[in-house]
Design a protein around this motif. Structure first.
Motif, mmCIF file in Angstrom:
data_model
loop_
_atom_site.group_PDB
_atom_site.id
_atom_site.type_symbol
_atom_site.label_atom_id
_atom_site.label_comp_id
_atom_site.label_asym_id
_atom_site.label_seq_id
_atom_site.Cartn_x
_atom_site.Cartn_y
_atom_site.Cartn_z
ATOM 1 N N GLU A 20 0.837 -1.205 0.000
ATOM 2 C CA GLU A 20 0.000 0.000 0.000
ATOM 3 C C GLU A 20 0.875 1.259 0.000
ATOM 4 O OE1 GLU A 20 -3.063 2.204 3.041
ATOM 5 O OE2 GLU A 20 -3.206 0.015 2.880
ATOM 6 N N PHE A 21 1.918 1.267 0.827
ATOM 7 C CA PHE A 21 2.836 2.409 0.885
ATOM 8 C C PHE A 21 3.530 2.621 -0.462
ATOM 9 C CE2 PHE A 21 7.254 3.837 1.522
ATOM 10 C CZ PHE A 21 7.010 5.113 2.008
ATOM 11 N N LEU A 22 4.052 1.549 -1.047
ATOM 12 C CA LEU A 22 4.768 1.660 -2.323
ATOM 13 C C LEU A 22 3.848 2.160 -3.426
ATOM 14 C CD1 LEU A 22 6.874 -1.621 -2.177
ATOM 15 C CD2 LEU A 22 7.708 0.720 -1.843
ATOM 16 N N GLN A 23 2.654 1.613 -3.495
ATOM 17 C CA GLN A 23 1.717 2.031 -4.537
ATOM 18 C C GLN A 23 1.304 3.482 -4.355
ATOM 19 O OE1 GLN A 23 -1.203 -1.146 -4.252
ATOM 20 N NE2 GLN A 23 -0.177 -2.311 -5.870
ATOM 21 N N ILE A 27 4.911 3.487 -7.223
ATOM 22 C CA ILE A 27 5.870 2.426 -7.531
ATOM 23 C C ILE A 27 5.110 1.175 -7.973
ATOM 24 C CG2 ILE A 27 7.625 0.891 -6.527
ATOM 25 C CD1 ILE A 27 8.356 3.301 -4.684
ATOM 26 N N GLU A 28 5.583 0.575 -9.050
ATOM 27 C CA GLU A 28 4.994 -0.665 -9.556
ATOM 28 C C GLU A 28 5.492 -1.828 -8.691
ATOM 29 O OE1 GLU A 28 5.382 -3.461 -13.506
ATOM 30 O OE2 GLU A 28 5.553 -1.279 -13.764
ATOM 31 N N VAL A 29 4.558 -2.623 -8.168
ATOM 32 C CA VAL A 29 4.904 -3.708 -7.256
ATOM 33 C C VAL A 29 4.477 -5.044 -7.852
ATOM 34 C CG1 VAL A 29 4.598 -4.671 -4.938
ATOM 35 C CG2 VAL A 29 4.596 -2.183 -5.262
ATOM 36 N N SER A 30 5.417 -5.984 -7.880
ATOM 37 C CA SER A 30 5.119 -7.367 -8.245
ATOM 38 C C SER A 30 5.089 -8.177 -6.956
ATOM 39 C CB SER A 30 6.188 -7.925 -9.180
ATOM 40 O OG SER A 30 6.239 -7.195 -10.376
ATOM 41 N N ASN A 31 3.932 -8.741 -6.643
ATOM 42 C CA ASN A 31 3.725 -9.449 -5.385
ATOM 43 C C ASN A 31 3.902 -10.946 -5.598
ATOM 44 O OD1 ASN A 31 2.815 -10.579 -3.009
ATOM 45 N ND2 ASN A 31 0.737 -9.805 -3.189
ATOM 46 N N PHE A 32 4.934 -11.516 -4.974
ATOM 47 C CA PHE A 32 5.185 -12.954 -5.052
ATOM 48 C C PHE A 32 4.990 -13.632 -3.706
ATOM 49 C CE2 PHE A 32 7.608 -10.981 -8.468
ATOM 50 C CZ PHE A 32 7.111 -11.688 -9.546
ATOM 51 N N VAL A 116 8.535 -0.632 9.939
ATOM 52 C CA VAL A 116 8.879 -1.194 8.632
ATOM 53 C C VAL A 116 8.595 -0.195 7.511
ATOM 54 C CG1 VAL A 116 8.224 -2.979 6.963
ATOM 55 C CG2 VAL A 116 8.749 -3.598 9.325
ATOM 56 N N ILE A 117 7.508 0.524 7.602
ATOM 57 C CA ILE A 117 7.211 1.530 6.581
ATOM 58 C C ILE A 117 8.323 2.579 6.548
ATOM 59 C CG2 ILE A 117 5.606 3.363 5.862
ATOM 60 C CD1 ILE A 117 4.655 0.400 5.375
ATOM 61 N N GLU A 118 8.795 2.999 7.711
ATOM 62 C CA GLU A 118 9.903 3.951 7.767
ATOM 63 C C GLU A 118 11.175 3.325 7.196
ATOM 64 O OE1 GLU A 118 12.041 7.474 8.432
ATOM 65 O OE2 GLU A 118 9.926 7.032 8.121
ATOM 66 N N MET A 119 11.413 2.058 7.462
ATOM 67 C CA MET A 119 12.575 1.365 6.908
ATOM 68 C C MET A 119 12.507 1.339 5.381
ATOM 69 S SD MET A 119 12.770 -1.727 9.723
ATOM 70 C CE MET A 119 13.620 -2.854 8.649
ATOM 71 N N VAL A 120 11.337 1.061 4.843
ATOM 72 C CA VAL A 120 11.169 1.029 3.387
ATOM 73 C C VAL A 120 11.383 2.414 2.802
ATOM 74 C CG1 VAL A 120 9.512 0.612 1.516
ATOM 75 C CG2 VAL A 120 9.712 -1.031 3.404
ATOM 76 N N ARG A 121 10.890 3.451 3.470
ATOM 77 C CA ARG A 121 11.117 4.818 2.997
ATOM 78 C C ARG A 121 12.611 5.114 2.910
ATOM 79 N NH1 ARG A 121 12.796 9.278 4.453
ATOM 80 N NH2 ARG A 121 12.999 8.776 6.651
ATOM 81 N N VAL A 122 13.358 4.761 3.955
ATOM 82 C CA VAL A 122 14.803 4.981 3.960
ATOM 83 C C VAL A 122 15.468 4.153 2.858
ATOM 84 C CG1 VAL A 122 16.932 4.649 5.319
ATOM 85 C CG2 VAL A 122 14.886 5.645 6.392
ATOM 86 N N TYR A 123 15.036 2.922 2.671
ATOM 87 C CA TYR A 123 15.562 2.043 1.616
ATOM 88 C C TYR A 123 15.425 2.702 0.244
ATOM 89 C CZ TYR A 123 15.784 -2.400 -1.088
ATOM 90 O OH TYR A 123 16.077 -3.406 -1.970
ATOM 91 N N LEU A 124 14.293 3.306 -0.009
ATOM 92 C CA LEU A 124 14.048 3.948 -1.301
ATOM 93 C C LEU A 124 14.821 5.260 -1.456
ATOM 94 C CD1 LEU A 124 10.189 3.449 -1.540
ATOM 95 C CD2 LEU A 124 11.977 2.089 -2.658
#
Length: 144
Positions: A20-23, A27-32, A116-124
């Motif tokens: 949800e955050f990425l979208q 950002i295009e997300v492929s969910n596996f 985790v959402i904050e971690m993903v933000r920093v990752y990006l």
């Protein structure tokens, strides 16, 4: 930007929040990953993500399991993957700056969804520093 994401049963709720955050960022997300809570085998969800990162079909990957260790171990079998296990944003920043990590591995049982959402933000948002770190990155692949 394209990101592949995978998870086992321990990461289902986390994956939903991350997707949800990425979208929301376009950002295009492929969910596996699995969408259920029933026990599954994490390698089944790691290989599709790691192979796409390895072959540069996506820009980055995110993997989530209970400890983050199983997904990291599996992903790092691929020669062009640098998967880093992180449990806070400071480590995320360092795996991007120093290791040019292209897969973020998250331990769901040791983090919260907001964390985790904050971690993903920093990752990006964090770029590889290059310089002295480049030589180190080039020494990672096994040369037989």
């Amino acid at each position: 930007m394209k990101i592949a994401i995978g998870n086992d049963h321990a990461g289902t709720e986390y994956k939903a929040a991350v997707v949800e955050f990425l979208q929301s960022k376009g950002i295009e997300v492929s969910n596996f990953g699995t969408d259920g809570l029933e026990s599954v085998d994490y390698p089944d969800f790691v290989h599709p993500v790691a192979s796409r990162v390895n072959d540069k079909q996506v820009d980055l990957g995110i993997l989530i399991c209970g400890t983050g260790n199983g997904v990291a171990m599996t992903a790092n079998k691929y020669p062009n993957v640098r998967a880093g296990l992180c449990w806070n944003k400071e480590i995320v920043q360092l795996i991007r700056e120093h290791n040019n990590a292209n897969i973020l591995c998250i331990p769901a049982r040791f983090t919260s969804i907001p964390q985790v959402i904050e971690m993903v933000r920093v990752y990006l948002d964090t770029e590889f520093l290059g310089g002295r770190h480049t030589n180190r990155i080039e020494k990672i692949p096994l040369k037989c």
